[in-house]
Structures are given as C-alpha cells and as structure tokens.
Design a protein around this motif. Structure first.
Motif, PDB file in Angstrom:
ATOM      1  N   GLU B   9       1.201  11.661 -22.191  1.00 58.16           N
ATOM      2  CA  GLU B   9       0.192  10.818 -22.844  1.00 58.16           C
ATOM      3  C   GLU B   9       0.826   9.492 -23.268  1.00 58.16           C
ATOM      4  O   GLU B   9       1.687   9.437 -24.156  1.00 58.16           O
ATOM      5  N   ILE B  11      -0.356   7.058 -25.001  1.00 57.77           N
ATOM      6  CA  ILE B  11      -0.586   6.621 -26.382  1.00 57.77           C
ATOM      7  C   ILE B  11       0.337   7.349 -27.359  1.00 57.77           C
ATOM      8  O   ILE B  11       0.761   6.789 -28.365  1.00 57.77           O
ATOM      9  N   VAL B  12       0.678   8.580 -27.004  1.00 55.94           N
ATOM     10  CA  VAL B  12       1.609   9.340 -27.860  1.00 55.94           C
ATOM     11  C   VAL B  12       3.011   8.724 -27.750  1.00 55.94           C
ATOM     12  O   VAL B  12       3.714   8.525 -28.745  1.00 55.94           O
ATOM     13  N   ARG B  14       3.722   5.721 -26.875  1.00 54.74           N
ATOM     14  CA  ARG B  14       3.714   4.389 -27.511  1.00 54.74           C
ATOM     15  C   ARG B  14       3.812   4.516 -29.023  1.00 54.74           C
ATOM     16  O   ARG B  14       4.573   3.782 -29.665  1.00 54.74           O
ATOM     17  N   SER B  15       3.061   5.459 -29.605  1.00 56.00           N
ATOM     18  CA  SER B  15       3.067   5.658 -31.058  1.00 56.00           C
ATOM     19  C   SER B  15       4.482   5.948 -31.543  1.00 56.00           C
ATOM     20  O   SER B  15       4.996   5.329 -32.485  1.00 56.00           O
ATOM     21  N   ARG B  18       6.856   2.943 -30.964  1.00 54.89           N
ATOM     22  CA  ARG B  18       6.646   1.848 -31.920  1.00 54.89           C
ATOM     23  C   ARG B  18       7.190   2.224 -33.296  1.00 54.89           C
ATOM     24  O   ARG B  18       7.846   1.424 -33.962  1.00 54.89           O
ATOM     25  N   ALA B  19       6.998   3.447 -33.723  1.00 59.60           N
ATOM     26  CA  ALA B  19       7.488   3.882 -35.030  1.00 59.60           C
ATOM     27  C   ALA B  19       9.015   3.884 -35.069  1.00 59.60           C
ATOM     28  O   ALA B  19       9.649   3.451 -36.044  1.00 59.60           O
ATOM     29  N   HIS B  22      10.230   0.409 -35.097  1.00 57.80           N
ATOM     30  CA  HIS B  22       9.944  -0.142 -36.431  1.00 57.80           C
ATOM     31  C   HIS B  22      11.108   0.144 -37.384  1.00 57.80           C
ATOM     32  O   HIS B  22      11.430  -0.680 -38.245  1.00 57.80           O
ATOM     33  N   PRO B 102      -2.073  16.045 -33.910  1.00 60.99           N
ATOM     34  CA  PRO B 102      -1.504  14.747 -34.299  1.00 60.99           C
ATOM     35  C   PRO B 102      -0.629  14.858 -35.557  1.00 60.99           C
ATOM     36  O   PRO B 102      -0.774  15.817 -36.313  1.00 60.99           O
ATOM     37  N   PHE B 103       0.204  13.899 -35.705  1.00 63.51           N
ATOM     38  CA  PHE B 103       1.108  13.906 -36.872  1.00 63.51           C
ATOM     39  C   PHE B 103       0.349  13.361 -38.056  1.00 63.51           C
ATOM     40  O   PHE B 103      -0.372  12.365 -37.946  1.00 63.51           O
ATOM     41  N   ILE B 106       3.248   9.344 -39.163  1.00 65.30           N
ATOM     42  CA  ILE B 106       4.208   9.082 -38.108  1.00 65.30           C
ATOM     43  C   ILE B 106       5.585   8.722 -38.673  1.00 65.30           C
ATOM     44  O   ILE B 106       6.611   9.085 -38.092  1.00 65.30           O
ATOM     45  N   PHE B 107       5.600   8.060 -39.826  1.00 62.52           N
ATOM     46  CA  PHE B 107       6.904   7.670 -40.399  1.00 62.52           C
ATOM     47  C   PHE B 107       7.678   8.867 -40.931  1.00 62.52           C
ATOM     48  O   PHE B 107       8.900   8.905 -40.884  1.00 62.52           O
TER      49      PHE B 107
END
Lengths: 680, 120
Positions: B9, B11-12, B14-15, B18-19, B22, B102-103, B106-107
């Motif tokens: 996936e 989007i997963v 990417r999430s 990105r985190a 970050h 889902p988490f 995410i952080f």
C-alpha cells in the motif's frame, strides 16, 4: 177382459129354471160356453170334473139345506172361481140368506137384460183373471220365500262351517306364528351375537323346551392361520357355557346323524365320560378350512327326535350363517389388531383424515384418545382452526400427495399426506404421516445463523483490511501534516477533524469485526450492556434513518456476563425488527435501566433493556407463538434474522428472559431482563 | 537510523516514510515482498516495517526466506487484518513486534521504533 179374443170361456149356470124361460140364451152363447145344471147335485158333479172360472147361481125360493151347504162350500172349495147369484124375484130374505151363506162376489137382482148380464159376466171373468194373477203372484212370492228360507238355511250352515274352519286354522296359525316368531327371535338374537360361545348360549336358551336334552356341544375346528391346530369344544347346559381344547377331529361327513356309536365314542374320548345317545348336526360353513358341528346329548324317544330335528332344521342355517360371520369377525378382529398394533408401533404420529379434517383413525403417537367428530387439528395441535401450512389445503383439491411443515406447540413436523380410498366409491381420505423435524429445524436454523455470521465475518475481515490501509494513510498523514503546521492554524484544526473521522471509522470497523467474529464455545465475559448497544447502533443507522429515535441508556455502565457477541446479535435483530415493523415512519425507543428484584428471596438486581416501536403491533393470536421456533411473518428469503426463538434461547442461557407486550395499532415493546453482574 | 518499509500500500509506505523523515531518519520503500527481500539484503536496515499480506510474498515468508541473513534489523510486523497476529506470534516468526493498522498515532510508532533500535 175382452172375452172375444180368447177361446170361449166356460161358465156353470145353476138354475132350477130352464134358461129358455128366462133369457134369450142365444145371445150369450156367442160369448161363453155355458154348462147348465138344474140341480145342485148335477152342478157338484160338473165342478168336480171340470174347472169353471165363473159360476152363476140362479136362486129360486125352494132351496133346501143340502143345496145351501153345497153353495156355501163353493167359496172354500173353488177359491179361484167367481161366484155370482142371480135372484129374479125381489125376495129380501133370499138375498140376505144368499149373502150370508154363499158370500158371492156379486148378487144380480131382478129382471135383467141380456146386455146387463153380458156386462156382469164380462166383469166376472175379469175378476177371475185378477184372482188368477193375484194367485200366481202369491205363488211366486211364496216360492221365493221358500227359496230364501232355503238359502238362509244354507248360508247359516256355510257360515257355521267357515267359522269352524277359521277357528281351527286360527289355532294352527297362532301356533305357526308362535313358532315363526320364536324362530325370528332366534334369528335376530343370533344375528346380534359375536362369539360362538354366545351362539351356543342362545341355542341352549331356545332349546330349553326340550327337557330331555342334556348337553349341547358346539365343536369348531380350524382357522385361517393356525390350520387344524385350533379345535375348540364349546359346551354347556342351562345358562353356562364352557370352552375346552379338543384333541381329535370328529366324523367329517355332512349328514345329520342320529345316535351313532361313532359320535358317542368321539365325545366320550374328548370329555372322558360316557355319552349314550347323541344327535349330530354338521354345520355348513363358507369359511375355507373351518368346520363345525353341533352335538346334542339327549334321551328323546322316536317322536321327540323328529320334533327336535324339525326344530333344529329351522335353525341350523341361521346358526351356520351366524357362526360364519362370527368366525370372520374374530379373524378380522385379529387381523385389524395386528394392523392397529403396527399402526401404534410406528413412532411417528400417523392419522387418517377425511377431506373435512375429521379424524378417522390415528395411532397413539398422534393422540392418546380419538374423540369421534373432532378434527385432526383439535386432536393433534389443540387448535380450533386448521394448522398453518396444512398439506390438505392443497391436496384435497388436487388429490396429489403433498407435504408441508406444520407446528405443534414448540415442535415442528414435516407432514407427508397421501390420498387414499378407504372403500370403493367412497370419498377420498388422507393418510398423514408426521415426522418430527424440530431438532433438525433447530440445528438447521443455528447452522444457517452460524454460516451467516461466518460469511459476515469474512466480509467484515475483508472490508476491514481494505479500509484499514487507507485509514492508516488518512490518519497518519493528517497527524504528520498537523505536526508540520503551526498549532493554532485553521488547517491544523481541519486535519484534527479528519483524524477524528478516521478514528471513528476505525472504531466502526472494529465493532463490525467483533460483531461478526463468532467465538467458539460461547464466551463468558463480563461486559457493559450500554457499551454493547452503543457499538451496535452504528450498524443500524441506515435501518433507523427515517424514524425518530429516543435512546435513553442508564447513566452508569451495566455490567453483565455472557456471550457479548450473541447478545449483540439479539439486540441488533430486535432493533432491526422494530424498524422493519414500522415501515416508513415512526418512533423507536431504546432504554436501559437497573431494576431491583421484586422477589424478597432474590437479592439480585437486574438490567432491563426495552426496545419499543410504534408499528402496527402484533396480532393477539401471534403473541403466543412469536417466540416459538420457525415462526416468521416474513416471506421466504426475507426472514434473515436470528429468529425470536433463538434470541429467547440466548437470553435464557444468560439467565435472563425476554418478553413482548403489544396491542394492535399501538406498536410492540420487547423487554430483555438480565442479571446485573456488578454495580459500577 | 535506516528504516526499510515493506508494504504494497503506497499510502502506508508514504505515511511511515514521512513520519520517519520528520524525525530525521533514512527511509527506504519496498512495494512488495520480493523487493523488500532484495532491499533488506542490499541496505541492511536498522529497522523494518513489514506488512503481513502482500500479493507476491507475505511478511512471514520474507522472514523465513531471509533466515540468517536477516541481520541485526529489528522487525515490526504490521497488518490491516486485525486479530491475525499478536506480538507473541510475531516473535515466533522472527519479528519483534506486531502492530495493527491503522496506527492510533504515527509518531508513537516511530518512538517505538527508535526505542527498539536504541535499546540494542
């Protein structure tokens, strides 16, 4: 009378005077033949020889006594003769003497013309004719009287004879009538009897006029199944009848036998006592393999034997018919008993029903007692109306075998119904065979429910997987963006809303998963009823959209114990049912509360859940059956729900109960009460 | 810290990338099991996010194929199929942790990853 028409009439003229001197006789001679007598002796001689219709006596003064006597005798001796007296001289004495002594028909007086005399004579002849005809009438009347008398006499004799005959025959007839009526009585008696024993008893009673009869024995041998093994000797005297097993066969000839040694010997062997004189009447039976005979032990003399044989000859045919029928009935009873036992032995209920649902026959599993005139549904299901889905409904018209599912209380039966014709030309009946499919149905229902939940589980798992990945993105990226934005920015706040929505979606997915996930063996977890309702309502949102919903949950958590997934299914179904019942618009009330037990010995508290709709309500007759298995008002394929019976089972296993209250037009309210596990 | 993200996936991936970025970590994405296996060997990551259900090669299969070549990398199994696994099962398969998607945050997931790597 017209003298001229006849041959000349004759007359006697008695006169002492010469006629020539008195009349011109020629003038008379043309009319009558006159016989002249000049004295009474001559006249007597003439009248003795010959009959004269008219006698004319011409009296003169010298009439002696002899002559008077003669003249007086004329009236008696010659009653048919008309006597006239002619007195030429007007002599009163003579006339009165003549009237007195002779009593003539007429007295002619004085001088008389020929014409006068002719007229008198003519009248005298007519008088004679009248006398004659009177006499003949009289004669005839007399004759007829005589004949009548004779006839009367004859008739009396006839009547006397007839009466005697009648009296005689009346006695005979009465005797015959008595005999016949006894025979008729006997025939009637015998026709109503069932067993050979009763037949013998009746015969004994009938024959009691024969005093010299001692023992009567009816021997019956053979039978349809046991062949010769069954030889019965039915015997008795007076009022009692006994039966014993016979050993040997009697003389099988079909003659009536009088006092034969063989028969005496036969009976002596069978009964172990001597028999002297025995009359044997073989009975002709129609039944194959069966023979019967009557033995009479007696001490009759010659005439009595004859009378008795006559008595028996009149009855033996009736007896044989009755015995035939009696044996047939015994056999039929035996056969029908076998069938009845077979019928009763079948574990499934079996019944024979006519086309108007009247119960004709039934085995004991159908009904303990068959009440004639009662219908099958009264017997079987205790109902007042035909069972729902009765196979007869369609079958009685089509006469094709049919089957359908029929309920009897909590049980369900698959009814197989076949049309049969009990007798030729008789209306068709139906044999119904009931197979208890309750367990099968219940298991099937549970299996369907399980499969349904497994399918929902798979679907829910799949949806969860498909949704959870995008949700991960939505949620995580929102968080990321929010972290990179200033905290008080509008966008950050927007993203927070997005995040919350994702969270809610996640929760719904989790609820769906737990709803669908059936834990094997049934869990016994402790959970909050309010929480369960809250997690269930989202699945019903579409069902509930058009209704006003009033949800009033108790303020504290209501901890109960049991299988939460199952209870959730129950709640889901009840709310879903309520929504379906309202069809379009209405009001739905869902409330929970804690209630303390009203029973003093029970200190537990209870949790109550009420689900109330404003639908049309449940008809009173269905309220009784609504929790019964296999109840549905929904069409085929629509009844996807759990079923209220399964709901009741689930609640029952949790120690609670489910009730329904409803009035037509006022909606329905289902209440579930469950024991409260702990107060929070 | 070098983090390998194996998930079909996008989007997963990417999430998580990105985190991780970050927080200043290096993140590599693999679109499936095969690619994940290859990158794992090439890049020797400190931590791997490994999805369970993937079309070509599943997470547990990747683990079993790696065998000894797994190296020191910490493995967090992730799955959208809630209830498939728990951390006990994950450990048996050679992973260190199991996290359902889902988490919630995410952080916190990245925090968890940092802790796992730093503990060593």
């Amino acid at each position: 009378m017209d003298l001229k028409l006849n041959s000349k009439p004759q007359m006697l003229w008695l006169s002492s005077v010469q006629p020539d001197q008195s009349f011109q006789m020629d003038g008379l001679r043309g009319l009558v033949e006159i016989c002249w007598s000049t004295n009474w002796r001559q006249a007597q001689a003439e009248t003795e020889q010959k009959f004269f219709p008219v006698i004319l006596i011409e009296l003169t003064d010298h009439v002696d006594e002899d002559c008077w006597q003669y003249l007086a005798s004329l009236r008696i001796d010659l009653p048919l003769t008309v006597v006239m007296v002619l007195v030429r001289q007007p002599d009163f004495n003579l006339i009165s003497l003549a009237i007195h002594r002779i009593k003539p028909w007429r007295i002619l007086e004085g001088k008389m013309s020929l014409t006068d005399l002719q007229g008198h004579l003519s009248e005298a002849f007519s008088e004679h004719q009248q006398i004659l005809s009177q006499k003949s009438v009289l004669e005839r009347v007399k004759q007829q009287n005589r004949r009548l008398e004779e006839m009367t006499l004859n008739l009396e004799g006839l009547i006397r004879d007839r009466t005697e005959d009648l009296n005689r025959s009346k006695v005979e007839t009465e005797q015959n009538v008595r005999k016949m009526s006894r025979l008729v009585h006997f025939v009637n008696e015998v026709n109503g009897l069932m067993s050979p024993e009763e037949l013998l008893l009746t015969l004994l009673h009938e024959a009691k006029v024969f005093h010299k009869l001692s023992e009567v024995i009816l021997a019956v041998a053979g039978g349809p199944s046991e062949a010769r093994a069954d030889l019965r000797l039915i015997y008795g005297r007076g009022q009692r009848v006994y039966v014993k097993q016979g050993n040997n066969m009697w003389d099988p000839s079909s003659r009536i036998r009088v006092d034969t040694k063989e028969d005496s010997l036969y009976l002596a062997n069978e009964f172990g006592r001597p028999f002297s004189k025995v009359l044997a009447f073989p009975i002709q039976l129609d039944r194959p393999g069966v023979s019967a005979i009557l033995f009479f032990e007696h001490s009759f003399d010659g005439n009595e034997v004859e009378a008795f044989i006559g008595f028996m000859a009149q009855r033996v045919q009736t007896l044989s018919l009755a015995l035939d029928r009696s044996l047939l009935e015994q056999e039929l009873r035996r056969e029908s008993l076998i069938w009845e036992q077979t019928f009763d032995g079948i574990e499934d209920p079996v019944a024979i029903i006519d086309k108007n649902w009247q119960l004709l026959r039934a085995n004991r599993h159908f009904t303990a007692e068959l009440v004639p005139g009662r219908s099958c549904f009264e017997h079987f299901a205790g109902r007042q109306a035909v069972c729902l889905n009765c196979p007869l409904d369609q079958e009685r018209l089509s006469l094709q075998a049919a089957h359908s599912l029929v309920k009897r209380g909590d049980l369900a039966y698959e009814v197989y119904s076949d049309p049969i014709q009990l007798r030729e030309n008789r209306a068709v009946a139906f044999v119904n065979h009931y197979v208890d499919v309750s367990l099968q149905q219940k298991l099937q229902g549970q299996m369907i429910q399980n499969e349904k939940m497994v399918a929902i589980g798979h679907l829910a798992g799949h949806i969860a997987h498909e949704l959870n990945n995008p949700l991960t993105g939505i949620q995580s990226l929102s968080q990321l963006m929010r972290a990179e934005l200033p905290k008080d920015s509008e966008l950050a706040e927007d993203l927070f809303e997005v995040e919350k929505a994702a969270l809610r979606s996640q929760k719904i997915i989790n609820n769906l998963l737990s709803f669908a996930r059936r834990q094997e063996g049934g869990s016994q977890e402790c959970f909050d009823l309010n929480g369960l309702i809250e997690s269930t309502l989202p699945f019903l949102k579409t069902a509930m959209t058009s209704y006003r919903c009033d949800i009033d949950l108790a303020p504290t958590a209501l901890k109960i114990r049991g299988d939460s997934q199952l209870l959730q299914q129950v709640v889901f179904n009840l709310i879903n049912n309520a929504c379906q019942a309202m069809d379009g618009e209405g009001r739905l009330d869902i409330a929970t509360r804690v209630i303390d037990s009203k029973k003093p010995q029970d200190s537990r508290s209870w949790v109550e859940l009420k689900i109330k709709d404003s639908g049309p309500g449940i008809p009173p007759h269905l309220l009784q059956t609504i929790f019964e298995p296999f109840f549905t008002t929904k069409g085929e394929g629509q009844g996807t729900g759990l079923g209220l019976s399964l709901s009741r089972d689930i609640i029952g296993k949790m120690g609670g109960e489910i009730r329904v209250e409803s009035r037509l037009g006022e909606g329905a309210q289902f209440s579930i009460s469950l024991p409260l596990e702990e107060r929070v | 810290m070098k983090i390998l993200i194996v998930d079909d996936e996008a989007i997963v991936r990417r999430s998580l990338r990105r985190a991780a970025e970050h927080r200043g970590h290096e993140a590599i994405e693999a679109e499936g099991g095969q690619q994940g296996l290859q990158l794992w060997c090439q890049e020797s990551p400190d931590l791997v996010f490994l999805d369970v259900l993937m079309p070509d090669l599943s997470g547990p299969e990747v683990l079993s194929r790696l065998g000894e070549k797994k190296g020191p990398a910490k493995v967090i199994l992730i799955s959208a199929y809630a209830g498939d696994y728990d951390s006990g099962a994950a450990q048996q398969m050679g992973a260190d942790l199991f996290l359902p998607k889902p988490f919630a945050d995410i952080f916190k997931v990245i925090d968890l990853a940092e802790k796992m790597v730093n503990r060593v």
